[in-house]
Design a protein around this motif. Sequence first.
Motif, short mmCIF file in Angstrom:
data_model
loop_
_atom_site.label_atom_id
_atom_site.label_comp_id
_atom_site.label_asym_id
_atom_site.label_seq_id
_atom_site.Cartn_x
_atom_site.Cartn_y
_atom_site.Cartn_z
N ALA A 253 0.85 -1.19 0.00
CA ALA A 253 0.00 0.00 0.00
C ALA A 253 0.88 1.24 0.00
O ALA A 253 2.00 1.22 0.54
CB ALA A 253 -0.91 0.00 1.22
N HIS B 261 -0.95 -5.89 -7.14
CA HIS B 261 -2.19 -5.28 -6.66
C HIS B 261 -1.83 -4.37 -5.50
O HIS B 261 -1.36 -4.83 -4.47
CB HIS B 261 -3.19 -6.35 -6.26
N LEU B 262 -2.06 -3.08 -5.68
CA LEU B 262 -1.69 -2.07 -4.70
C LEU B 262 -2.90 -1.32 -4.20
O LEU B 262 -3.89 -1.18 -4.91
CB LEU B 262 -0.73 -1.06 -5.34
N LEU B 263 -2.80 -0.79 -2.99
CA LEU B 263 -3.76 0.16 -2.46
C LEU B 263 -3.10 1.52 -2.43
O LEU B 263 -1.88 1.61 -2.23
CB LEU B 263 -4.17 -0.22 -1.03
N LEU B 264 -3.87 2.56 -2.60
CA LEU B 264 -3.33 3.92 -2.55
C LEU B 264 -4.26 4.79 -1.71
O LEU B 264 -5.47 4.77 -1.92
CB LEU B 264 -3.20 4.51 -3.95
N SER C 265 -2.39 -1.20 -11.86
CA SER C 265 -1.57 -1.62 -10.73
C SER C 265 -2.29 -1.47 -9.40
O SER C 265 -1.86 -2.01 -8.40
CB SER C 265 -0.28 -0.79 -10.68
N PHE C 266 -3.38 -0.69 -9.40
CA PHE C 266 -4.05 -0.37 -8.15
C PHE C 266 -5.40 -1.05 -8.05
O PHE C 266 -6.19 -1.03 -8.98
CB PHE C 266 -4.24 1.15 -8.03
N ARG C 267 -5.68 -1.63 -6.88
CA ARG C 267 -6.98 -2.21 -6.62
C ARG C 267 -7.96 -1.12 -6.21
O ARG C 267 -9.10 -1.11 -6.61
CB ARG C 267 -6.86 -3.24 -5.50
N GLN C 268 -7.49 -0.20 -5.33
CA GLN C 268 -8.36 0.87 -4.86
C GLN C 268 -7.57 2.15 -4.64
O GLN C 268 -6.40 2.10 -4.27
CB GLN C 268 -9.00 0.51 -3.51
N PHE C 269 -8.24 3.26 -4.88
CA PHE C 269 -7.75 4.58 -4.50
C PHE C 269 -8.65 5.07 -3.37
O PHE C 269 -9.89 5.05 -3.51
CB PHE C 269 -7.88 5.59 -5.65
#
Length: 169
Positions: free
Chosen positions: A15, A104-107, A129-133
């Motif tokens: 994350a 899979h990243l969270l931001l 690259s991101f699962r959720q912002f």
Amino acid sequence: MCQDVLSAPHGLTAALSFGIKGRDSWGIAVSGELGLPVHEFDCFNTNPPAAAAGAQLHFNPTCIGNANEVRDGRQYKTVAAVLDELRPQASSRPPQHVVRRGGHLLLKMDVEGDEWPIFAALPRGLLGSFRQFTFELHGVSNDGRVCRRRSAHRPVECWPGVHNVSEVV
């Protein structure tokens, strides 16, 4: 946050927490609940925040921005530059704490109005690259326009050609 990431197996690798102001309750919760390393960024308050036992927090005295530059003596980097730096250099099995492109990243972002140009500068190819912002939007007026005042001595600036938040997002 959406609930889909809170159950195992979540498939997340790390994350990113931008704008922590000396504390990062989101990062501590994400690291503790999901077992993820959290890379924290802030160039205004450069003291690493206290972490709960077992939290995997990695503080960087850098701000996120829409360009790689030094502004008012503070280092700013783009999301793409941050991902490039956190990606393993030359390893067939990267350490768990390293962010990989395509992972899979969270931001989480709370950068006091700079989120608009940062998102505008984000290469579309990195979105996968991101699962959720998770972010706070600043400068949204009652009529839906996106505006901000840079300082008390400057006029309000609105995004040209933008008539509502949905157009920007």
